[in-house]
Design an enzyme around this catalytic site. Structure first.
Site, PDB file in Angstrom:
ATOM      1  N   ARG A 166      -5.950  -4.496   3.578  1.00 53.44           N
ATOM      2  CA  ARG A 166      -6.936  -3.556   3.030  1.00 53.44           C
ATOM      3  C   ARG A 166      -8.288  -3.920   3.612  1.00 53.44           C
ATOM      4  O   ARG A 166      -8.659  -5.098   3.637  1.00 53.44           O
ATOM      5  CB  ARG A 166      -6.986  -3.655   1.515  1.00 53.44           C
ATOM      6  CG  ARG A 166      -8.245  -3.029   0.936  1.00 53.44           C
ATOM      7  CD  ARG A 166      -8.219  -2.921  -0.555  1.00 53.44           C
ATOM      8  NE  ARG A 166      -7.306  -1.886  -0.993  1.00 53.44           N
ATOM      9  CZ  ARG A 166      -7.285  -1.402  -2.238  1.00 53.44           C
ATOM     10  NH1 ARG A 166      -8.130  -1.848  -3.138  1.00 53.44           N
ATOM     11  NH2 ARG A 166      -6.435  -0.466  -2.572  1.00 53.44           N
ATOM     12  N   LYS A 224     -17.611 -16.724   8.627  1.00 49.19           N
ATOM     13  CA  LYS A 224     -18.336 -17.605   9.551  1.00 49.19           C
ATOM     14  C   LYS A 224     -18.613 -16.893  10.866  1.00 49.19           C
ATOM     15  O   LYS A 224     -18.979 -17.516  11.859  1.00 49.19           O
ATOM     16  CB  LYS A 224     -17.501 -18.863   9.832  1.00 49.19           C
ATOM     17  CG  LYS A 224     -17.192 -19.699   8.618  1.00 49.19           C
ATOM     18  CD  LYS A 224     -16.425 -20.950   9.048  1.00 49.19           C
ATOM     19  CE  LYS A 224     -15.794 -21.648   7.872  1.00 49.19           C
ATOM     20  NZ  LYS A 224     -14.726 -22.548   8.291  1.00 49.19           N
ATOM     21  N   ARG A 231      -4.685  -3.370  -8.764  1.00 44.58           N
ATOM     22  CA  ARG A 231      -3.343  -2.783  -8.744  1.00 44.58           C
ATOM     23  C   ARG A 231      -2.608  -3.002  -7.431  1.00 44.58           C
ATOM     24  O   ARG A 231      -1.464  -3.459  -7.404  1.00 44.58           O
ATOM     25  CB  ARG A 231      -3.426  -1.247  -8.916  1.00 44.58           C
ATOM     26  CG  ARG A 231      -3.521  -0.760 -10.288  1.00 44.58           C
ATOM     27  CD  ARG A 231      -4.354   0.521 -10.280  1.00 44.58           C
ATOM     28  NE  ARG A 231      -5.741   0.122 -10.135  1.00 44.58           N
ATOM     29  CZ  ARG A 231      -6.569  -0.034 -11.147  1.00 44.58           C
ATOM     30  NH1 ARG A 231      -6.180   0.253 -12.349  1.00 44.58           N
ATOM     31  NH2 ARG A 231      -7.807  -0.457 -10.978  1.00 44.58           N
ATOM     32  N   THR A 232      -3.259  -2.631  -6.335  1.00 46.30           N
ATOM     33  CA  THR A 232      -2.549  -2.613  -5.053  1.00 46.30           C
ATOM     34  C   THR A 232      -2.148  -4.027  -4.641  1.00 46.30           C
ATOM     35  O   THR A 232      -1.015  -4.265  -4.225  1.00 46.30           O
ATOM     36  CB  THR A 232      -3.436  -1.953  -3.972  1.00 46.30           C
ATOM     37  OG1 THR A 232      -3.866  -0.691  -4.474  1.00 46.30           O
ATOM     38  CG2 THR A 232      -2.680  -1.756  -2.678  1.00 46.30           C
TER      39      THR A 232
HETATM   40  C1  NCD Z   1      -8.006   3.211  -4.980  1.00 43.14           C
HETATM   41  C2  NCD Z   1      -8.465   2.638  -3.664  1.00 43.14           C
HETATM   42  O1  NCD Z   1      -8.689   1.441  -3.545  1.00 43.14           O
HETATM   43  O2  NCD Z   1      -8.590   3.430  -2.751  1.00 43.14           O
HETATM   44  N1  NCD Z   1      -7.478   2.298  -5.865  1.00 43.14           N
HETATM   45  C3  NCD Z   1      -6.157   1.981  -5.770  1.00 43.14           C
HETATM   46  O3  NCD Z   1      -5.715   1.472  -4.785  1.00 43.14           O
HETATM   47  N2  NCD Z   1      -5.364   2.322  -6.802  1.00 43.14           N
HETATM   48  C4  NCD Z   1      -8.915   4.156  -5.594  1.00 43.14           C
HETATM   49  C5  NCD Z   1     -10.342   3.786  -5.807  1.00 43.14           C
HETATM   50  O4  NCD Z   1     -10.828   2.709  -5.461  1.00 43.14           O
HETATM   51  O5  NCD Z   1     -11.023   4.643  -6.374  1.00 43.14           O
END
Ligand code: NCD
Length: 300
Positions: free
Chosen positions: A103, A81, A53-54
């Site tokens: 992320r 590496k 999703r993100t």
């Molecule tokens: C979440 C995350 O990655 O923190 N997912 C998301 O971004 N919608 C929640 C999760 O992984 O449980």
């Protein structure tokens, strides 16, 4: 402007983002043309952890505003590496991206990026700490349904301790004056307590009378020790079922950031119930919120 933590954002800044996102959401729904306010900008989308999703919604948001996106994943990067994170950040920064969406499992990644990359940073989830754009999209979803956030009773249920979604939502919802209850087994509740929040290990008590029940999956990849209960036992005690909703909070709306584990934290028929579930509304709001966030980060 960096969007790395709800802690650093004022209610006014967040309201401005939500207002802008609401405009974008309506335009997307009406299939109206959207001005390309980020035309020619190049966004680096660096995901060092899995995401559906993100990642896609940040990409969609960028394209909707006319920006270009370079998806960058760890599987194909030199971090594999042995390159140091700071070297990777400085290297990417030397290419002058207009924004860096990141992320990572590593909690300090957004801060390191702020220090070393030289462009606005957006945190798409850092370890067990924060996921600010998720909290903003949840806020927009709630605001669109209830017309407000103030005074709403919100029960966040499940693995609060390891969830960055809970981390950012707790900060945001408190800033907007919602009443918070954190519900789950003792081992999945946070160890530090806040006197303005109700902590509840009894699921029925925790969800009773809530306006919103926000379910979270158990973050099995982040647990310090293995759980001493099975998924089936967890579902029997902390799973959200139609029966429990009817009995304890019949008018509540249900949310989940995904990914969902059906029949572990939420029954499939609750997730799919069009009268109760806001889950796909959350996903829909996500693109609009990320459009507003990218704009705020790059143009402010
Ligand atoms: C979440 C995350 O990655 O923190 N997912 C998301 O971004 N919608 C929640 C999760 O992984 O449980």
């Amino acid at each position: 402007m960096n969007i790395t933590s709800i802690t650093h954002m004022t209610r006014e800044q967040m309201t401005a983002i939500l207002d802008k996102a609401e405009i974008y959401l309506k335009k997307i729904q009406a299939k109206e043309d959207i001005p390309e306010t980020l035309k020619g900008k190049v966004i680096l989308n660096a995901f060092f952890e899995d995401s559906t999703r993100t990642r896609v919604s940040f990409e969609m948001a960028a394209y909707r505003l006319g920006a270009h996106v370079i998806p960058f994943s760890v599987a194909s990067s030199s971090l594999k590496k042995g390159e140091a994170v700071i070297d990777t950040l400085q290297t990417l920064g030397a290419m002058h991206p207009d924004a860096f969406v990141v992320r990572a499992t590593q909690g300090d990644m957004p801060r390191l990026a702020e220090e070393h990359i030289g462009c606005p940073v957006l945190n798409a989830g850092n370890g067990t700490y924060e996921h600010p754009t998720q909290a903003l999209l949840d806020a927009l979803t709630i605001r669109n349904y209830f017309g407000r956030l103030d005074g709403l009773r919100i029960a966040i249920c499940g693995d609060i301790k390891h969830s960055r979604v809970a981390g950012s939502n707790i900060l945001l919802l408190q800033k907007f004056g919602a009443e918070l209850r954190l519900v789950g087994p003792e081992d999945l509740l946070p160890t530090t307590r806040d006197e303005n929040i109700v902590y509840e290990t009894d699921f029925a008590q925790g969800i009773a009378g809530a306006d919103v029940v926000m379910m979270l999956r158990i973050q099995k990849e982040r647990l310090e020790t293995k759980l001493n209960y099975t998924d089936a036992v967890y579902f029997s005690e902390y799973g959200l079922t139609q029966e429990r909703l009817q009995k304890h909070t019949p008018t509540a709306m249900v949310m989940h950031p995904g990914p969902m584990n059906r029949e572990v934290e939420i029954a499939g028929d609750v997730a799919d119930d069009p009268e109760k579930s806001l889950i796909l509304k959350q996903v829909e709001a996500g693109v609009a919120v990320r459009m507003a966030c990218l704009e705020a980060a790059i143009l402010n």
